[in-house]
Each structure stands twice: as structure tokens, then as C-alpha cells.
Scaffold this active site. Sequence first.
Site, short mmCIF file in Angstrom:
data_model
loop_
_atom_site.label_atom_id
_atom_site.label_comp_id
_atom_site.label_asym_id
_atom_site.label_seq_id
_atom_site.Cartn_x
_atom_site.Cartn_y
_atom_site.Cartn_z
N THR A 404 9.02 -2.58 -2.14
CA THR A 404 8.53 -3.30 -3.29
C THR A 404 9.20 -4.67 -3.35
O THR A 404 10.33 -4.83 -2.95
CB THR A 404 8.84 -2.51 -4.56
OG1 THR A 404 8.26 -1.21 -4.42
CG2 THR A 404 8.31 -3.17 -5.79
N LEU A 423 4.68 -1.63 -0.62
CA LEU A 423 4.14 -0.74 0.40
C LEU A 423 4.70 0.67 0.22
O LEU A 423 4.42 1.56 1.00
CB LEU A 423 4.51 -1.24 1.80
CG LEU A 423 3.77 -2.49 2.30
CD1 LEU A 423 4.48 -3.06 3.53
CD2 LEU A 423 2.33 -2.17 2.62
N ASP A 446 3.67 8.80 -4.07
CA ASP A 446 3.95 8.63 -5.50
C ASP A 446 3.17 9.59 -6.37
O ASP A 446 3.42 9.68 -7.58
CB ASP A 446 3.67 7.19 -5.91
CG ASP A 446 4.86 6.28 -5.66
OD1 ASP A 446 5.90 6.78 -5.21
OD2 ASP A 446 4.75 5.06 -5.91
#
Length: 592
Positions: A404, A423, A446
Site C-alpha cells: 500500500t 497491491l 482481504d
Amino acid sequence: MPTPFRYAALAAAWLLILAVAPVASRAQDGPPGMPSARPAPIPSQMARLLPVLGRDGMVSSQEGRATRVGLDILQRGGNAVDAAVAVHFALAVTLPQAGNLGGGGFMLIHRAGTDRERSETIAVDYRETAPAKATRDMFLLPSGEPDPAKSRDTGLSVGVPGSVAGMAFALERYGSGRFTLAQLIEPAERLAREGFVVEDDLARSIRASGRLGRHEASRAVFYPNGEPVAAGETLVQRDLAGTLAAIMKEGPRAFYEGPVAEKIAAAVKAAGGIMAPSDLAAYRPLLRQPVRGRYRGHEIVTMPPPSSGGVHLIQILNILEGYDLAGLGAGSAAAYHLMAEAMKPAYADRAAWLGDPDRVKVPVSGLTSKAYAAKLRAAIDPDRARPAGEVAAGDPLPYESAETTHFSIVDRDGNATSTTTTLNFSYGLGLVAAGTGVLLNNEMDDFAAKAGAVNAYGLVGGEPNTVAPGARPLSSMTPTFLFRDGKLVLVTGSPGGSRIITTVLQVILGVVDFGQNLAEAVTAPRIHHQWRPDALLVETGLSPDTLSLLRAWGHKVVVGRTSGSANSVAVTEEGLAGAADPRQRGTAAEGR
């Protein structure tokens, strides 16, 4: 309660620590267990405690070349959105660990008012989405237990990228009209085609990333002579330049349809994934209403779900508003204790309530309610740390009224952008789609493989964040604006996985509660507690006495990695102040 540190003593102590202690050099904070680059000392520490000043524009990002690309756009009459688009594409070239075409993120945009128009703040959601063939149990073993390798190390981990569509969308709606998309991509295309000299931090990052070495197309870019590209060598990315040139000529359609999309889908499929060209063609960025809260006379405007960042930033601030943090003192054990205890219930609620708002009902107003915060605050013991087992998700429903990178930009007219993009892991999956130069994300990790499972950052996932076709995975990204009396005073955000929320929190506390200038607030040592695992992570820089008190109160203190890279801009009476986080090498804030 301990005697609070005096401000001058804290500043002097932290300056001394910075002068002698190495700071981890990572362009993106990876999850636990990921390799980190060799720590390196930060030069010019004294200057780091003073923000960069400017009056007609400010750009603060994680990479110096990209910062200068954005500043050039401002100097040529562009607005904050124009500059943000140019910076985003430049980072895809110069910060491949996190800058990207193959990932996604969130952009918060503030449009300053004029005589004819009122000011407004908009949230652009260009988060990745799950492919149409995604299923709820796609990351489970036959036993029903999660298989982390599937969600992190195979083509199944790749979400449909949103970055190119998000930037084009933001520019079309909120750009100045002075620049075309092609003009804003041109600096990035040139950097990719001509190459740029690799500095130590990028060279170490490439060498430390085992992911890049697993894939032939990735090795062709980052191992040009069979070895990782070294400091002082030139990194040329011809395929990426070709993809950027195609977007310059045809717009975002060149990425989401035709040869580039087909090559991306083929690379994902070859790695065991399920993405199809039709998934790319169907991708759309979304406008969201920002989440709003108030803290000590300031208005907080931040990112809504599917980011959990804004909701829980406001929730934690609401809890802390009931304490006199300024009286306790910056860096005091008592202040850190209360911060940690306020963080725990927020992360417990994150696991229970947060997900894609287009798929599940997220009780945003309840979670950000002052009354709900008062209930959570009442459970905090000022003299004892609660074990994770004593903290559980609350019930916000009764309070319902219905790796990030981050960069911050403010232009001469007061327009601003706060952008966080990722990413997921550093370099994402580590897979370059052959013929495109595009590094692919592993953002599907995630999602919760099942309710109660943890992701690579140790975050517990709940039922609202399980996998579904087209769904957007939950994020911690927290691009944020702070206003006072209707006027913009702070633009901030950070990378850092699960620690993003608490990083942004502590920048705000530094400015609002502890009276620090922006550079001091960004540089001050940080802590983090995310409920589970039950550990209080602290950066190097806290005094031994502070650590002893925290341990005496029951905190399981772990001194470890640096936290985030909060590249920020403040609007002051003297003009604009920019601060690039010294935790990462190569960061830069520049103004005009």
C-alpha cells in the site's frame, strides 16, 4: 497515572533516538512474516522535524520522482485531482512495491467552494472486486479450514484491478479540464520506457521479495541479467510503457478490454485463478458518501465502507474524546494506554460488522455514534489493560440513526486529494502479466475465508466480509481530511495494512491534542493494538520507563517494525506545510 512527559523533552529524546536508531526501509508494510528491507538510518533528522512549506501547492508522497511529477502538474495550472492522477501513474513505475495499475484503492477529494459553488467532499471507491466465478468457500480446504496459500500465493488471490478506471473516473469528473488523461500518464510512460536509476531502498526491496523470483515474466523485468536489479542500475519496463501508451491512446478501455485485458486474464488463469476478460470489462469505480465525525471542534471526513478505516478512526476518536490526552502528555504511558484500550473494541467491531456495503448492511451511524463510544469508554480501566478475551464486539444497532502507498495533495485554490492505493502484499502476488508489465494484486486475501478466519495481517474476518462474486473486500485504508470551522486543515493517510487506522489516528492526535507541527506528528513514535492477536506493538522510541509502565498495567508489549508512512499536508495560517514520513526512504514532500 504517571507524570506526563514534557513536550520539549519528548522532542529532544525522539530526535536523539532518530539520530542513532535505524528505521526500517519499506515502501509498503507487508504482513507479519513477510521479509523486510535492511533498516537504514534517516539523513538530516533535524530537518525532518520541520515541515516543508509552500503557498501555491503541496505534494507529499512515498517516492520523490512521483512527488515531482505531481508538483509539475500543479505548477502548470492543474488542480489537486490532476496532480493525483499523474502521481498515481508515476508510482506504478517508480514504486512497484505498492504503486500500481494492477491493484486498487480509495481517493478522497475535497473541492473548495467558490462564489458560485459550495465546497464538497467526495469519496471515489476503486477497490478491486471478486471475479464473477468467485465462491464463498474458494479458499477452504476439504476439511473446511482456510488454506492461506490459495488466497495469497495463487491466481485465485487476484482481484479485478480498479486503479486505471478509478483514475480516469476521478479525472473526468473532478479534474481541472486543463489536462487530458494522456498528458497526465506521459511522465509515467517516459519513466517506464527510458528507465530510471534504482536507488538503495528499491534495490533492497526487490532483492528481499521472493515473490518476484517465482515468475518468469516478473524475473524478466526485475532480474534483467539473472540477478535482482541493483542500486545504480537502470530499471526499464518496456511492456509497462506499452500498456501506458495504449491507455494514453485509447483511454481506460485499453486496459479493461482487448489485448491487455486478455493477457491479464491469461496470466491469472495460468497461475490457477478464475478471472476472465469479462470480469475486467465489467469493472466500474463507485462514488461513495464519506463518513463524518467530530473531534474536539474539528470535523473528520474520511473513507466509508468497504474501507473499515474511516468508521473505526472516528469510533476510536469518539472514545478518546472523553479523556484529557493533552493533560497526560504526548508520549506518556497513560496516553498510550488509553489509545490501546480504545483501539481494541474498534477492531473487535471491525471483525463483526464490516463488509462491502453493497452486499451487507454496515451500521455506520451506530459505530460512529458518540453514545456508543461512551458505552465502550465506560468499560476501559485506566489502570489495567484488558486481555483480548475480555473485549468482544459490541452492539451498535441501538445507536443507528439509520502493501500500500499513500499520497496527499493540496493545490493553490484549496482543492485537495487524499489517496491510498495498494497491491496488498509488497509487489502483490509478485506476478507480472506477461506482455503488459502489470504487477497483479493478491487482494482477495482481504476477504474472510470463513467467519472467524484471519488474513495475512492477523485481522479477524466476519460473516459480512466472506467471498461473493463481484464483492469488494474489506480494507483498512483511511484517506482522511480534517476541517476546522469549515476550513481544511489536514490531509493525511498511510499504508500499513491493519496499522493504517491507528497510524492516521496518531497523526491527528499529535496535531489536535498534543500541539505538534505536522512533521512532529508524523515522526512521533506510534503504537498499535488490533484486539487479536493480543499484543501491543510499539515502535522504537518509547522510553524504557514508558514501556515498563505499560507492561505493569498488563500490556503484552512487542517492540517491532515501524508503522506506516503518513505522507501528509497541513493548511496553516502561514501557508501549506508538507511532511513526508521518514520511516520510508525515498519519501518526499515538495511545495511551491
